[in-house]
Design a protein around this motif. Structure first.
Motif, PDB file in Angstrom:
ATOM      1  N   ARG A  71       0.841  -1.206   0.000  1.00  0.00           N
ATOM      2  CA  ARG A  71       0.000   0.000   0.000  1.00  0.00           C
ATOM      3  C   ARG A  71       0.873   1.251   0.000  1.00  0.00           C
ATOM      4  NH1 ARG A  71      -4.033  -1.824   4.917  1.00  0.00           N
ATOM      5  NH2 ARG A  71      -4.676  -3.830   4.028  1.00  0.00           N
ATOM      6  N   ILE A  72       1.926   1.232   0.819  1.00  0.00           N
ATOM      7  CA  ILE A  72       2.823   2.396   0.897  1.00  0.00           C
ATOM      8  C   ILE A  72       3.493   2.651  -0.447  1.00  0.00           C
ATOM      9  CG2 ILE A  72       4.989   3.228   1.916  1.00  0.00           C
ATOM     10  CD1 ILE A  72       4.156   1.665   4.478  1.00  0.00           C
ATOM     11  N   LEU A  73       4.002   1.592  -1.074  1.00  0.00           N
ATOM     12  CA  LEU A  73       4.702   1.747  -2.341  1.00  0.00           C
ATOM     13  C   LEU A  73       3.757   2.210  -3.447  1.00  0.00           C
ATOM     14  CD1 LEU A  73       6.983  -1.414  -2.120  1.00  0.00           C
ATOM     15  CD2 LEU A  73       7.698   0.975  -1.878  1.00  0.00           C
ATOM     16  N   ASP A  74       2.509   1.713  -3.425  1.00  0.00           N
ATOM     17  CA  ASP A  74       1.523   2.181  -4.407  1.00  0.00           C
ATOM     18  C   ASP A  74       1.263   3.679  -4.241  1.00  0.00           C
ATOM     19  OD1 ASP A  74       1.257  -0.289  -5.546  1.00  0.00           O
ATOM     20  OD2 ASP A  74      -0.582  -0.834  -4.471  1.00  0.00           O
ATOM     21  N   GLU A  75       1.109   4.127  -2.995  1.00  0.00           N
ATOM     22  CA  GLU A  75       0.883   5.556  -2.747  1.00  0.00           C
ATOM     23  C   GLU A  75       2.087   6.383  -3.167  1.00  0.00           C
ATOM     24  OE1 GLU A  75      -1.764   7.326  -1.762  1.00  0.00           O
ATOM     25  OE2 GLU A  75      -2.894   5.461  -2.001  1.00  0.00           O
ATOM     26  N   LEU A  76       3.294   5.878  -2.903  1.00  0.00           N
ATOM     27  CA  LEU A  76       4.501   6.603  -3.301  1.00  0.00           C
ATOM     28  C   LEU A  76       4.590   6.704  -4.819  1.00  0.00           C
ATOM     29  CD1 LEU A  76       7.183   5.238  -0.803  1.00  0.00           C
ATOM     30  CD2 LEU A  76       6.281   7.570  -0.929  1.00  0.00           C
ATOM     31  N   ASP A  77       4.218   5.629  -5.522  1.00  0.00           N
ATOM     32  CA  ASP A  77       4.236   5.679  -6.987  1.00  0.00           C
ATOM     33  C   ASP A  77       3.268   6.744  -7.510  1.00  0.00           C
ATOM     34  OD1 ASP A  77       6.182   3.829  -7.502  1.00  0.00           O
ATOM     35  OD2 ASP A  77       4.802   2.129  -7.674  1.00  0.00           O
ATOM     36  N   ARG A  78       2.076   6.792  -6.916  1.00  0.00           N
ATOM     37  CA  ARG A  78       1.124   7.823  -7.338  1.00  0.00           C
ATOM     38  C   ARG A  78       1.690   9.209  -7.074  1.00  0.00           C
ATOM     39  NH1 ARG A  78      -2.541   4.383  -4.440  1.00  0.00           N
ATOM     40  NH2 ARG A  78      -3.731   3.044  -5.861  1.00  0.00           N
ATOM     41  N   ALA A  79       2.293   9.387  -5.905  1.00  0.00           N
ATOM     42  CA  ALA A  79       2.867  10.697  -5.572  1.00  0.00           C
ATOM     43  C   ALA A  79       3.980  11.063  -6.536  1.00  0.00           C
ATOM     44  CB  ALA A  79       3.395  10.677  -4.140  1.00  0.00           C
ATOM     45  N   ARG A  80       4.830  10.091  -6.891  1.00  0.00           N
ATOM     46  CA  ARG A  80       5.932  10.372  -7.815  1.00  0.00           C
ATOM     47  C   ARG A  80       5.408  10.824  -9.174  1.00  0.00           C
ATOM     48  NH1 ARG A  80       8.164   5.257  -5.756  1.00  0.00           N
ATOM     49  NH2 ARG A  80       9.772   5.719  -4.201  1.00  0.00           N
ATOM     50  N   HIS A  81       4.392  10.127  -9.673  1.00  0.00           N
ATOM     51  CA  HIS A  81       3.851  10.493 -10.981  1.00  0.00           C
ATOM     52  C   HIS A  81       3.229  11.893 -10.953  1.00  0.00           C
ATOM     53  CE1 HIS A  81       4.795   6.677 -12.683  1.00  0.00           C
ATOM     54  NE2 HIS A  81       3.927   5.997 -11.966  1.00  0.00           N
ATOM     55  N   GLU A  82       2.531  12.199  -9.872  1.00  0.00           N
ATOM     56  CA  GLU A  82       1.924  13.526  -9.766  1.00  0.00           C
ATOM     57  C   GLU A  82       2.996  14.608  -9.644  1.00  0.00           C
ATOM     58  OE1 GLU A  82      -0.714  13.181  -6.467  1.00  0.00           O
ATOM     59  OE2 GLU A  82      -2.029  11.738  -7.482  1.00  0.00           O
ATOM     60  N   LEU A  83       4.025  14.331  -8.854  1.00  0.00           N
ATOM     61  CA  LEU A  83       5.116  15.303  -8.715  1.00  0.00           C
ATOM     62  C   LEU A  83       5.904  15.446 -10.009  1.00  0.00           C
ATOM     63  CD1 LEU A  83       6.429  14.396  -5.159  1.00  0.00           C
ATOM     64  CD2 LEU A  83       5.395  16.562  -5.852  1.00  0.00           C
ATOM     65  N   ALA A  84       6.047  14.330 -10.747  1.00  0.00           N
ATOM     66  CA  ALA A  84       6.782  14.397 -12.006  1.00  0.00           C
ATOM     67  C   ALA A  84       6.128  15.379 -12.972  1.00  0.00           C
ATOM     68  CB  ALA A  84       6.871  13.003 -12.637  1.00  0.00           C
ATOM     69  N   ARG A  85       4.805  15.351 -12.993  1.00  0.00           N
ATOM     70  CA  ARG A  85       4.104  16.285 -13.876  1.00  0.00           C
ATOM     71  C   ARG A  85       4.329  17.731 -13.451  1.00  0.00           C
ATOM     72  NH1 ARG A  85       0.285  12.038 -13.853  1.00  0.00           N
ATOM     73  NH2 ARG A  85      -0.871  12.922 -12.117  1.00  0.00           N
ATOM     74  N   LEU A  86       4.463  17.944 -12.127  1.00  0.00           N
ATOM     75  CA  LEU A  86       4.666  19.300 -11.621  1.00  0.00           C
ATOM     76  C   LEU A  86       6.094  19.784 -11.806  1.00  0.00           C
ATOM     77  CD1 LEU A  86       2.680  19.168  -8.257  1.00  0.00           C
ATOM     78  CD2 LEU A  86       2.040  20.412 -10.327  1.00  0.00           C
ATOM     79  N   THR A  87       7.075  18.861 -11.741  1.00  0.00           N
ATOM     80  CA  THR A  87       8.485  19.269 -11.748  1.00  0.00           C
ATOM     81  C   THR A  87       9.178  19.063 -13.081  1.00  0.00           C
ATOM     82  OG1 THR A  87       9.152  17.082 -10.951  1.00  0.00           O
ATOM     83  CG2 THR A  87       8.730  18.779  -9.282  1.00  0.00           C
ATOM     84  N   GLY A  88       8.432  18.670 -14.103  1.00  0.00           N
ATOM     85  CA  GLY A  88       9.055  18.512 -15.415  1.00  0.00           C
ATOM     86  C   GLY A  88       9.692  17.166 -15.639  1.00  0.00           C
ATOM     87  N   LEU A  89       9.322  16.148 -14.841  1.00  0.00           N
ATOM     88  CA  LEU A  89       9.886  14.819 -15.015  1.00  0.00           C
ATOM     89  C   LEU A  89       8.938  13.875 -15.746  1.00  0.00           C
ATOM     90  CD1 LEU A  89      11.681  14.317 -11.610  1.00  0.00           C
ATOM     91  CD2 LEU A  89      12.739  14.171 -13.852  1.00  0.00           C
ATOM     92  N   ALA A  90       7.953  14.437 -16.412  1.00  0.00           N
ATOM     93  CA  ALA A  90       7.018  13.604 -17.175  1.00  0.00           C
ATOM     94  C   ALA A  90       7.561  13.297 -18.560  1.00  0.00           C
ATOM     95  CB  ALA A  90       5.670  14.301 -17.293  1.00  0.00           C
ATOM     96  N   GLY A  91       8.747  13.782 -18.892  1.00  0.00           N
ATOM     97  CA  GLY A  91       9.372  13.533 -20.185  1.00  0.00           C
ATOM     98  C   GLY A  91      10.825  13.941 -20.109  1.00  0.00           C
ATOM     99  N   GLY A  92      11.416  14.233 -21.246  1.00  0.00           N
ATOM    100  CA  GLY A  92      12.807  14.655 -21.283  1.00  0.00           C
ATOM    101  C   GLY A  92      13.762  13.484 -21.280  1.00  0.00           C
ATOM    102  N   THR A  93      15.034  13.789 -21.091  1.00  0.00           N
ATOM    103  CA  THR A  93      16.074  12.770 -21.144  1.00  0.00           C
ATOM    104  C   THR A  93      17.019  12.905 -19.950  1.00  0.00           C
ATOM    105  OG1 THR A  93      17.565  14.179 -22.444  1.00  0.00           O
ATOM    106  CG2 THR A  93      16.050  12.749 -23.669  1.00  0.00           C
ATOM    107  N   LEU A  94      17.682  11.813 -19.635  1.00  0.00           N
ATOM    108  CA  LEU A  94      18.753  11.806 -18.644  1.00  0.00           C
ATOM    109  C   LEU A  94      19.901  11.010 -19.232  1.00  0.00           C
ATOM    110  CD1 LEU A  94      19.869  12.444 -15.821  1.00  0.00           C
ATOM    111  CD2 LEU A  94      18.838  10.302 -15.021  1.00  0.00           C
ATOM    112  N   ARG A  95      21.039  11.690 -19.418  1.00  0.00           N
ATOM    113  CA  ARG A  95      22.219  11.063 -20.018  1.00  0.00           C
ATOM    114  C   ARG A  95      23.254  10.813 -18.914  1.00  0.00           C
ATOM    115  NH1 ARG A  95      23.884  15.741 -23.680  1.00  0.00           N
ATOM    116  NH2 ARG A  95      23.333  16.739 -21.705  1.00  0.00           N
TER     117      ARG A  95
END
Length: 304
Positions: A71-95
Motif C-alpha cells: 500500500r505504501i509503495l503504491d501511494e509513493l508511486d502515485r505521488a511520484r507520478h503527480e510530482l513528475a508532472r509538476l516538476t518537469g519529469l514527465a518527459g525529457g532525457t537523462l544522459r
C-alpha cells in the motif's frame, strides 16, 4: 521510518520466492539485497524472512509488513507520478556516464528505481573511464557521471562548472590466488608482508593509481606484471592464475569473475571514493532526482 527501497526489496522477495530471483529482478547482487533486508529487519525489530534450501519465505511479521508495504509503495508511486508532472519529469532525457565497476554493480538498481519512479524520462548510458566522465559533464555530453578518486593520490583538477558528490567509500584490499598463504587469516595484513611479493602492477604512471603504487613499492612489493590501464577484470584473472598478487577496490574483489583470495590490509589508508559529477547551478530535475536516489541507496556522504 522504514526505507521505501528496503520495503520494495521485501516485496520483491515475497513475490519471487527467493533472494536470488528478487535480486535479478531488481538489478542487485544477492549479497547487496541481503544487506538491505538485514537492515530492514533491524528497523522492524523482528525476523521477516526464513531462508531455506529452495529460497525464502515470509515470517508472520514479514507477511504483515509486506501487506502494508504494498500500500505504501503504491501511494509513493502515485505521488511520484503527480510530482513528475509538476516538476518537469514527465518527459525529457537523462544522459549518464559511468565506468565499468559502477556500471555493473552500482548503477543498475538505482537506474531501475529511477525508471519505476519516472517511466517517461528517456535514459542513455555511456562509458566514460575516470576522469573523462568529469570532462563529459563539463562539456555537456552527459548530465551526470559516476567517477572515482583514489587515496593516496594527488587531487585531479575539476572544472569550476562541475561539482562532485561522494556516493560511497571503499577500502582497497589484497587479492591473491585461491589458497595463497597471504589470504589465510582474518586479521588485517600489514603492508610489510607484501615485501618481495610479485605484484600485478596497476599502471603506476596512471594518475589515479600513482599514490597507491608508491605505497606498495615502499612496502617492498616487486612488480611482476604491468597492466598499462586499470583493467580490474584482467588483473583479477592474472592473480587467480597465480601470476602475482594485487591491490584492488573491495567491490572489485568481492565480485571478481575468477576465483581469488581476499584479505583486508592494515591501516585502511588505501581507499577509493566513488563520486557522481554534475553541473553546478543548473536546473535539471531528472539529474537531481537520480542523485537523490543514489544518496538513498548508498547513504549520504559529505560534499567535496
Amino acid at each position: 521510518m522504514y526505507d521505501p527501497t528496503r520495503l520494495a526489496a521485501l516485496v520483491a522477495v515475497a513475490e519471487a520466492g527467493s533472494i536470488t530471483r528478487a535480486a535479478e529482478r531488481l538489478g542487485y547482487t544477492p549479497p547487496a539485497l541481503s544487506q538491505q533486508l538485514a537492515k530492514l529487519e533491524r528497523e522492524a525489530g523482528a525476523a521477516l524472512l526464513v531462508r531455506h534450501h529452495r529460497g525464502a519465505r515470509l515470517t508472520d511479521a514479514g507477511e504483515l509488513l509486506v501487506a502494508r508495504a504494498r500500500r505504501i509503495l503504491d501511494e509513493l508511486d502515485r505521488a511520484r507520478h503527480e510530482l513528475a508532472r509538476l516538476t518537469g519529469l514527465a518527459g525529457g532525457t537523462l544522459r549518464l556516464g559511468t565506468f565499468p565497476t559502477a556500471g555493473i554493480h552500482l548503477l543498475p538498481p538505482v537506474l531501475a528505481a529511477f525508471r519505476r519512479a519516472h517511466p517517461d524520462v528517456e535514459l542513455s548510458v555511456a562509458d566514460h573511464d575516470p576522469p573523462h566522465g568529469v570532462t563529459a559533464v563539463a562539456a555537456g555530453a552527459v548530465d551526470l557521471a559516476l567517477t572515482h578518486a583514489y587515496h593516496p593520490a594527488e587531487p585531479f583538477p575539476v572544472p569550476s562548472s562541475v561539482r562532485l558528490e561522494p556516493v560511497l567509500v571503499e577500502e582497497l584490499v589484497l587479492v591473491t590466488a585461491p589458497g595463497h598463504a597471504l589470504s589465510d587469516g582474518a586479521a588485517r595484513l600489514p603492508l610489510s608482508a607484501l615485501a618481495g611479493q610479485p605484484l600485478i602492477s596497476m599502471a603506476p604512471d596512471h594518475p589515479a593509481r600513482r599514490g597507491v603504487e608508491s605505497l606498495l613499492a615502499a612496502a617492498g612489493a616487486t612488480p611482476s606484471v604491468l597492466v598499462p590501464t586499470p583493467g580490474y577484470a584482467v588483473v583479477c584473472a592474472l592473480v587467480s592464475a597465480g601470476l602475482g598478487v594485487a591491490v584492488v577496490p573491495e567491490m572489485v574483489a568481492r565480485t571478481a569473475v575468477t576465483p581469488v583470495g581476499v584479505r583486508a590490509l592494515e591501516g585502511g589508508e588505501m581507499r577509493r571514493t566513488i563520486l557522481v559529477a554534475h553541473r553546478a547551478d543548473e536546473v535539471a530535475p531528472a539529474a537531481d532526482a537520480f542523485r537523490a536516489l543514489l544518496r538513498g541507496a548508498f547513504g549520504r556522504a559529505h560534499q567535496v
